[in-house]
Design a protein around this motif. Structure first.
Motif, PDB file in Angstrom:
ATOM      1  N   SER A  22       0.860  -1.119  -0.002  1.00  0.00           N
ATOM      2  CA  SER A  22      -0.140  -0.011   0.187  1.00  0.00           C
ATOM      3  C   SER A  22       0.703   1.282  -0.133  1.00  0.00           C
ATOM      4  CB  SER A  22      -0.904   0.062   1.111  1.00  0.00           C
ATOM      5  OG  SER A  22      -0.364   0.037   2.444  1.00  0.00           O
ATOM      6  N   GLY A  78      -4.111  -6.227   4.910  1.00  0.00           N
ATOM      7  CA  GLY A  78      -4.551  -4.817   5.029  1.00  0.00           C
ATOM      8  C   GLY A  78      -3.745  -4.134   3.928  1.00  0.00           C
ATOM      9  N   GLU A  79      -2.284  -4.289   3.757  1.00  0.00           N
ATOM     10  CA  GLU A  79      -1.733  -3.772   2.715  1.00  0.00           C
ATOM     11  C   GLU A  79      -2.147  -3.869   1.404  1.00  0.00           C
ATOM     12  OE1 GLU A  79       1.756  -4.907   4.791  1.00  0.00           O
ATOM     13  OE2 GLU A  79       1.431  -3.494   6.335  1.00  0.00           O
ATOM     14  N   ASP A 103      -5.464  -2.516   0.756  1.00  0.00           N
ATOM     15  CA  ASP A 103      -5.371  -0.859   0.733  1.00  0.00           C
ATOM     16  C   ASP A 103      -5.120  -0.409  -0.621  1.00  0.00           C
ATOM     17  OD1 ASP A 103      -5.765   1.682   2.291  1.00  0.00           O
ATOM     18  OD2 ASP A 103      -3.676   1.884   1.587  1.00  0.00           O
ATOM     19  N   GLN A 144      -6.948   1.531  -3.491  1.00  0.00           N
ATOM     20  CA  GLN A 144      -6.480   2.798  -4.341  1.00  0.00           C
ATOM     21  C   GLN A 144      -6.801   2.501  -5.624  1.00  0.00           C
ATOM     22  OE1 GLN A 144      -2.631   3.953  -2.589  1.00  0.00           O
ATOM     23  NE2 GLN A 144      -3.077   2.369  -1.080  1.00  0.00           N
ATOM     24  N   SER A 160      -3.841  -3.693  10.760  1.00  0.00           N
ATOM     25  CA  SER A 160      -3.714  -3.828   9.188  1.00  0.00           C
ATOM     26  C   SER A 160      -4.882  -4.687   8.870  1.00  0.00           C
ATOM     27  CB  SER A 160      -2.617  -4.611   8.957  1.00  0.00           C
ATOM     28  OG  SER A 160      -2.398  -4.256   7.413  1.00  0.00           O
ATOM     29  N   VAL A 190      -7.728  -2.490   8.720  1.00  0.00           N
ATOM     30  CA  VAL A 190      -7.619  -1.491   7.535  1.00  0.00           C
ATOM     31  C   VAL A 190      -8.325  -2.364   6.503  1.00  0.00           C
ATOM     32  CG1 VAL A 190      -6.145  -0.744   5.827  1.00  0.00           C
ATOM     33  CG2 VAL A 190      -5.890  -0.256   8.096  1.00  0.00           C
ATOM     34  N   ARG A 243     -11.313  -1.154   4.250  1.00  0.00           N
ATOM     35  CA  ARG A 243     -11.494  -0.909   2.964  1.00  0.00           C
ATOM     36  C   ARG A 243     -12.500  -1.835   2.248  1.00  0.00           C
ATOM     37  NH1 ARG A 243      -9.199   2.305   5.197  1.00  0.00           N
ATOM     38  NH2 ARG A 243      -6.895   3.229   5.054  1.00  0.00           N
ATOM     39  N   TYR A 286      -3.467   5.322   8.182  1.00  0.00           N
ATOM     40  CA  TYR A 286      -4.456   4.512   7.588  1.00  0.00           C
ATOM     41  C   TYR A 286      -5.646   4.969   8.272  1.00  0.00           C
ATOM     42  CZ  TYR A 286      -1.441   0.611   6.170  1.00  0.00           C
ATOM     43  OH  TYR A 286      -0.501  -0.123   5.442  1.00  0.00           O
TER      44      TYR A 286
END
Lengths: 158, 617
Positions: free
Chosen positions: B278, B356-357, B360, B364, B414, B417, B421, B483
């Motif tokens: 991310s 999460g990364e 995320d 995007q 995370s 997140v 998301r 975040y």
């Protein structure tokens, strides 16, 4: 049935099975190789549409290749499951050793192994034997093509 | 033996592989054909066994160097008593539809004498396979010096005379007068007859084309703030670490450059870490490199396809898991830091933060492109379902410690997140036609929120802490605001920031990752200092504090603007693998945060001293 009709029917049926096996092996996470997707992205960047168009192109390609099988059977004067399987091995070898490595040179959206750093293309190249798409890719492709040949050899009667 | 320092290197590359060039004109590291291939030169890991390729004046010289502006073309200027010699190093970029075939890989070195007369010393010592293979160099006459190994042909062409050296390799000495030039082209090929690029003026044409190509690329950078030079250098470094054919970004160009001098923390970073997803995507999008960001996120989706819903900690440039780790006992290691490792056994660890990364990063992409393919949506749902089942498990955490699993706060953050998301994408109507267990996502997100607010918060310390119910801090907690879990201006975030600075701060804003690193004598972690800048810019401090902290971090780059993974708290020198994408991504993110927070028309002032900044100095 006439010869052409037999080729059309059994060629189409075998192609459906081949497509199913390739898609299944991708769904089972054995490989990232997705031939319909690779073919579809020749004509559109849209991922969902690419799969639909690619399916059509793959079925068409399957019909053409099944024609070569039928031609081989006719030349030999016989068709059998094992002869079909043998041609399937050659077919898989051709796809893995020739078609996939050459694809970056003709595919408008595929990166090539010699791509310069300032270029950005989104589809990664398959590499020899399709190994960039996972180590089980050659096996999945071989099994699918051998099954295609076995089916066609068993179902097609001269 | 020639002393080398990580800090003294610059990097050149071509989106497949990278070479490190030292201040004294030595190519000390080169792996062909890919970043993670065995090395041809590994002098940085062992000056005697590893091999190097040196071009330098025979006399002592004062050295200055720079990248040609907005390019990855390096120029090293040697000033001797007799004159000035300039060496230009690059891996050429070719025109898309050139009339001439291009070599598979090429490293081009052009020398020009700008003043007086200088004797150029050449020493070429290739050592394939990390120095394990014997280099049998044959003279091909006008076709160059040829070395074959493992199916690869390496050809060195030069327009100055070279001769075999007693201990192997080639040596040469040529006196160049003002205006005279010398050219060296090293190429590699394995699948066709070798392409041998011409030298002389044709070499300079390749230099010009490469300069133009990099400048065109750099001109696409949308950042226009006052730190443009540092930001563009970071973007160029990131681009060099991007594997063109797949879009993967490797963590660093090297293996086994040590985190502690003489220590054992020497890891192979020539792979793509999911953890960085991310951050990398946001940095690329933020600079306007949408195509690169999309290629990277697409690579992430493809790479994780075969293992999902479980994800590896990292993948190789083609998205394959690389679990094998091997030690190379024949190499002495950088500054005696053993063992030298290739491959990285951290591949099999559990890092819950990766989910999460990745999600995320995909979110995007979705925000910008407005849609995701059905496959991708189904994959996101599977990842989300995995998070709802696994969020409570102990893991190795973002820093992939090898000391066992713990319940890391950042991993839970995370996971929060990831679900946040996914719910955002659902609110935006992205999951049309794909069934997602929205209620379960919501329930687990609330539980995570509750747990983070209670068990990850230590009221005695007045700080969020590294592991649930713990009493140590970790620099990754700075990302709670990034975040969107906490407001950077909240009292909790401000006091957490104070505690991190107190316990992990070194000097001038340098931060250790966590308290283990403080005790183990590791370096300060480059990206953490930039995370702090981001937090300050978001409101945990004033804009001036943030900008001052940013400028202090910038001072730790080497003379050509590059960062390693870590920074020595004593000397400010680079430590760990080099150059490190994560640190450069941190720089870009911090610069973007600063620009977003910059008060309109506020003049740039001198950096003020920040109370507490010297807490650990």
């Amino acid at each position: 049935m006439s010869g052409v009709l037999r080729w059309a029917v059994w060629g189409f049926a075998s192609t459906l099975v081949l497509t199913g096996l390739l898609t299944g092996s991708q769904r089972l996470r054995l490989t990232r190789l997705n031939l319909p997707f690779l073919l579809g992205t020749l004509v559109t960047p849209d991922r969902d549409r690419a799969k639909a168009y690619g399916l059509g192109l793959h079925l068409l390609g399957g019909m053409l290749f099944s024609g070569l099988y039928v031609a081989a059977f006719t030349a030999w004067g016989r068709a059998s499951w094992w002869l079909g399987g043998l041609v399937g091995v050659l077919h898989a070898g051709f796809v893995l050793l020739v078609v996939l490595p050459v694809l970056p040179a003709v595919h408008p959206r595929m990166a090539s192994e010699s791509q310069d750093p300032t270029e950005v293309r989104q589809l990664e190249p398959p590499g020899v034997l399709g190994l960039h798409y996972g180590v089980r890719t050659p096996l999945a492709a071989l099994v699918a093509h051998v099954v295609f040949g076995v089916l066609l050899g068993a179902l097609y009667r001269l | 033996m020639r002393p080398v320092r990580i800090h003294d290197h610059a990097v050149i590359g071509d989106g497949h592989s990278a070479a490190l060039v030292s201040r004294d004109g030595a190519v000390d590291w080169l792996c062909w054909p890919r970043f993670d291939s065995p090395s041809l030169f590994a002098g940085i890991l062992d000056p005697e066994v590893g091999g190097a390729w040196c071009l330098r004046p025979a006399e002592p010289a004062r050295v200055t160097r720079e990248y040609l502006p907005d390019t990855n073309v390096l120029q090293t200027r040697f000033e001797t008593d007799g004159g000035v010699l300039v060496v230009t190093d690059l891996m050429p970029v070719h025109e898309a539809h050139s009339r001439w075939p291009r070599p598979e890989r090429e490293l081009l070195r052009c020398v020009v004498c700008e003043r007086g007369e200088v004797a150029l010393d050449v020493r070429y010592e290739p050592r394939p396979d990390y120095g394990r293979a014997r280099a049998d160099i044959r003279d091909g006459g006008r076709l160059g010096w040829r070395l074959e190994h493992a199916g690869w042909l390496y050809t060195l062409r030069a327009d100055v005379p070279l001769r075999p050296a007693a201990g192997g390799g080639l040596v040469g000495r040529e006196s160049l007068r003002v205006g005279q030039r010398a050219h060296f082209s090293l190429t590699a090929t394995d699948d066709a007859p070798a392409v041998l690029p011409p030298l002389g003026r044709f070499s300079w044409e390749r230099v010009e084309r490469t300069v133009e190509a990099w400048r065109r690329w750099a001109a696409r950078c949308r950042y226009t703030g006052p730190y443009r030079e540092a930001v563009v250098r970071s973007a160029l470094a990131l681009k060099l670490l991007t594997f063109g054919p797949s879009g993967a970004v490797v963590a660093a160009a090297t293996t086994s450059l040590p985190e502690t001098l003489g220590g054992k923390d020497n890891w192979d970073y020539r792979f793509c870490w999911v953890r960085d997803a991310s951050f990398t995507a946001r940095a690329l999008y933020g600079l306007g490199y949408e195509a690169e960001a999309e290629a990277f996120v697409s690579w992430l989706l493809r790479a994780t396809w075969l293992t999902q819903p479980r994800m590896g900690v990292f993948y190789d440039v083609y998205g394959r898991l690389r679990e094998r780790e091997e030690e190379l006992p024949h190499l002495r290691g950088y500054a005696g830091s053993r063992p030298v490792r290739v491959g990285n056994a951290a591949a099999t660890q559990l890092q819950l933060d990766s989910y999460g990364e990745v999600i995320d990063a995909v979110a995007q992409l979705a925000r910008r492109s407005g849609r995701l393919a059905r496959d991708e949506l189904r994959m996101l749902v599977r990842l989300g379902e995995y998070v709802t089942k696994s969020w409570d498990a102990p893991d190795e955490g973002i820093w992939e410690t090898r000391s066992g699993r713990r319940r890391h706060t950042f991993s839970r953050l995370s996971c929060w997140v990831a679900l946040e998301r996914l719910l955002e994408l659902h609110r935006r109507g992205m999951f049309r036609g794909v069934k997602a267990p929205v209620e379960r996502f919501r329930d687990v997100r609330e539980r995570l929120w509750e747990e983070l607010r209670t068990r990850a918060w230590n009221p005695r310390l007045e700080s969020y802490v590294r592991v649930l119910d713990g009493d140590e801090v970790d620099a990754d907690l700075l990302l709670m605001a990034w975040y969107g879990f906490e407001d950077a201006r909240s009292e909790r975030m401000r006091s957490t920031h104070r505690r991190i600075l107190e316990r992990l701060g070194v000097r001038d804003g340098l931060l250790f990752r966590n308290e283990d690193d403080v005790h183990e004598g590791e370096g300060a972690f480059g990206v953490c200092g930039f995370w702090r800048v981001g937090l300050l810019a978001k409101g945990a401090g004033s804009f001036m504090e943030a900008e001052a902290a940013f400028r202090r971090q910038l001072a730790y780059a080497n003379d050509v603007g590059l960062y390693a993974e870590e920074i020595s708290p004593d000397t400010g020198e680079a430590r760990g693998n080099f150059p490190q994408a994560f640190t450069h991504v941190g720089l870009i993110s911090a610069a973007l945060e600063l620009e977003e927070a910059r008060p309109w028309r506020e003049p740039l002032l001198e950096a003020p001293e920040i109370p507490g900044e010297e807490a650990r100095a």
